[in-house]
Write a protein that holds these residues in place. Structure first.
Motif, short mmCIF file in Angstrom:
data_model
loop_
_atom_site.label_atom_id
_atom_site.label_comp_id
_atom_site.label_asym_id
_atom_site.label_seq_id
_atom_site.Cartn_x
_atom_site.Cartn_y
_atom_site.Cartn_z
N ASP A 166 -2.59 -14.85 0.73
CA ASP A 166 -3.72 -15.29 1.55
C ASP A 166 -3.87 -14.36 2.74
OD1 ASP A 166 -5.66 -16.52 2.98
OD2 ASP A 166 -4.60 -18.42 3.26
N PRO A 167 -4.93 -13.53 2.80
CA PRO A 167 -5.08 -12.59 3.93
C PRO A 167 -5.26 -13.30 5.25
CG PRO A 167 -7.07 -12.65 2.58
CD PRO A 167 -6.02 -13.41 1.83
N ALA A 168 -5.67 -14.57 5.23
CA ALA A 168 -5.85 -15.30 6.48
C ALA A 168 -4.52 -15.58 7.17
CB ALA A 168 -6.59 -16.61 6.22
N GLN A 169 -3.41 -15.43 6.44
CA GLN A 169 -2.10 -15.72 6.99
C GLN A 169 -1.42 -14.48 7.58
OE1 GLN A 169 -0.86 -18.74 7.11
NE2 GLN A 169 -2.26 -19.83 5.78
N LEU A 170 -2.07 -13.32 7.48
CA LEU A 170 -1.42 -12.06 7.86
C LEU A 170 -1.14 -11.98 9.35
CD1 LEU A 170 -0.66 -9.14 6.87
CD2 LEU A 170 -2.94 -8.48 7.63
N THR A 171 0.09 -11.64 9.70
CA THR A 171 0.46 -11.38 11.09
C THR A 171 1.44 -10.20 11.13
OG1 THR A 171 2.34 -12.93 11.04
CG2 THR A 171 0.20 -13.79 11.79
N TYR A 172 1.52 -9.58 12.29
CA TYR A 172 2.49 -8.51 12.52
C TYR A 172 3.24 -8.80 13.81
CZ TYR A 172 0.25 -5.48 9.05
OH TYR A 172 -0.25 -4.95 7.88
N ARG A 173 4.48 -8.43 13.84
CA ARG A 173 5.25 -8.44 15.08
C ARG A 173 5.09 -7.07 15.75
NH1 ARG A 173 10.93 -11.54 13.52
NH2 ARG A 173 9.96 -13.51 12.86
N MET A 174 5.25 -7.06 17.08
CA MET A 174 5.05 -5.80 17.80
C MET A 174 6.06 -4.75 17.37
SD MET A 174 2.34 -6.19 19.47
CE MET A 174 2.35 -4.73 20.52
N ARG A 175 7.28 -5.15 17.11
CA ARG A 175 8.28 -4.16 16.71
C ARG A 175 7.96 -3.58 15.33
NH1 ARG A 175 11.87 -8.76 16.78
NH2 ARG A 175 12.34 -9.57 14.70
N GLN A 176 7.24 -4.34 14.51
CA GLN A 176 6.79 -3.78 13.24
C GLN A 176 5.74 -2.70 13.47
OE1 GLN A 176 5.92 -7.85 11.53
NE2 GLN A 176 6.59 -6.82 9.69
N CYS A 199 -4.23 -2.19 11.44
CA CYS A 199 -5.45 -2.61 12.16
C CYS A 199 -6.55 -2.96 11.17
CB CYS A 199 -5.90 -1.51 13.12
SG CYS A 199 -4.78 -1.23 14.51
N ALA A 200 -6.68 -2.18 10.10
CA ALA A 200 -7.67 -2.48 9.07
C ALA A 200 -7.36 -3.81 8.40
CB ALA A 200 -7.71 -1.35 8.04
N ASP A 201 -6.09 -4.06 8.12
CA ASP A 201 -5.71 -5.31 7.48
C ASP A 201 -6.00 -6.51 8.37
OD1 ASP A 201 -4.83 -3.87 5.30
OD2 ASP A 201 -2.73 -3.88 5.91
N LEU A 202 -5.80 -6.36 9.67
CA LEU A 202 -6.09 -7.46 10.60
C LEU A 202 -7.59 -7.75 10.64
CD1 LEU A 202 -3.62 -6.58 13.51
CD2 LEU A 202 -3.43 -8.48 11.89
N LEU A 203 -8.41 -6.71 10.56
CA LEU A 203 -9.86 -6.92 10.52
C LEU A 203 -10.24 -7.68 9.24
CD1 LEU A 203 -11.19 -3.46 11.76
CD2 LEU A 203 -11.28 -5.63 13.00
N THR A 204 -9.63 -7.32 8.14
CA THR A 204 -9.88 -8.03 6.88
C THR A 204 -9.49 -9.49 7.00
OG1 THR A 204 -9.55 -6.00 5.59
CG2 THR A 204 -9.36 -8.10 4.42
N ARG A 205 -8.32 -9.72 7.60
CA ARG A 205 -7.87 -11.10 7.83
C ARG A 205 -8.89 -11.90 8.62
NH1 ARG A 205 -3.84 -11.78 12.55
NH2 ARG A 205 -5.87 -11.60 13.58
#
Length: 223
Positions: free
Chosen positions: A83-93, A106-112
């Protein structure tokens, strides 16, 4: 015993239970007598061993907590990895990614967030456009993603300003700075209506808040 020479399952179960009960009784006897007697005879050693075990557990917990859950440029997902709506990143990632991986994140977050026609276009000759996308009002977003270890300076922001609208027809030009921007860069962006996503804004965005919501909250806080 059955005619074929095998034991009845019930007898097997009962025999196993007797053996297990005997083993538990022997273990309890050892704990309640021999081990307890040793503890009573060596209180200082007991305290030292208990302290060492506790310290080791704390160190293991700290190491496990600080270790990244994902490697390379892999996102963190919650519950449903598809589910792309669940996508998150940690800052260290984000910090550990390659520059290309950071742009893709950044592109993936826009898609989310529901933006359409999201593409990573960064590379040689990109003229300052790393990611492009369109929002639900038909406006074109052009992102330049800076994974610098220092704040992005005014010169980089000026360069982006010179290409975002003239070259890429950006309706919403956005520069993402992993470690923020200098004061001069912020002042220049304000004068030329450029959107800056600094470290705190990026963190909120990467942790699950819609990009426009983060920017709106930032504008209200600055007002």
């Amino acid at each position: 015993m059955r005619d074929d020479g095998t034991f009845d399952p019930l007898l097997k179960f009962l025999a196993g239970g007797v053996v297990a009960l005997a083993a538990v009784k022997m273990l309890w006897h050892w704990i309640s007598t021999d081990m307890w007697a040793w503890i009573c005879d060596h209180p200082w050693w007991t305290a030292l061993i208990a302290f060492a075990v506790l310290l080791a557990a704390l160190l293991i917990g700290l190491v496990a907590d600080s270790a990244p859950i994902y490697h390379d440029d892999s996102p963190q997902t919650v519950d449903d990895p598809d589910d792309p709506a669940q996508l998150t990143y940690r800052m260290r990632q984000l910090e550990a990614m390659t520059p290309t991986g950071f742009e893709q994140a950044c592109a993936d977050l826009l898609t989310r967030d529901g933006f359409s026609r999201v593409r990573r276009v960064g590379g040689a000759g990109d003229l300052g456009a790393d990611v492009v996308a369109w929002d639900d009002q038909g406006r074109k977003l052009v992102l330049q993603c800076k994974q610098y270890q220092r704040p992005v300076g005014s010169r980089d922001v000026q360069t982006f300003n010179g290409t975002a609208r003239p070259e890429h027809d950006a309706d919403v030009p956005i520069m993402v700075g992993l470690n923020g921007f200098t004061r001069q860069a912020v002042e220049f962006a304000d004068r030329h209506a450029l959107v800056l996503v600094d470290r705190q804004t990026l963190k909120a965005w990467a942790h699950g808040t819609h990009l426009y919501q983060v920017l709106d909250d930032e504008d209200r806080a600055a007002a």
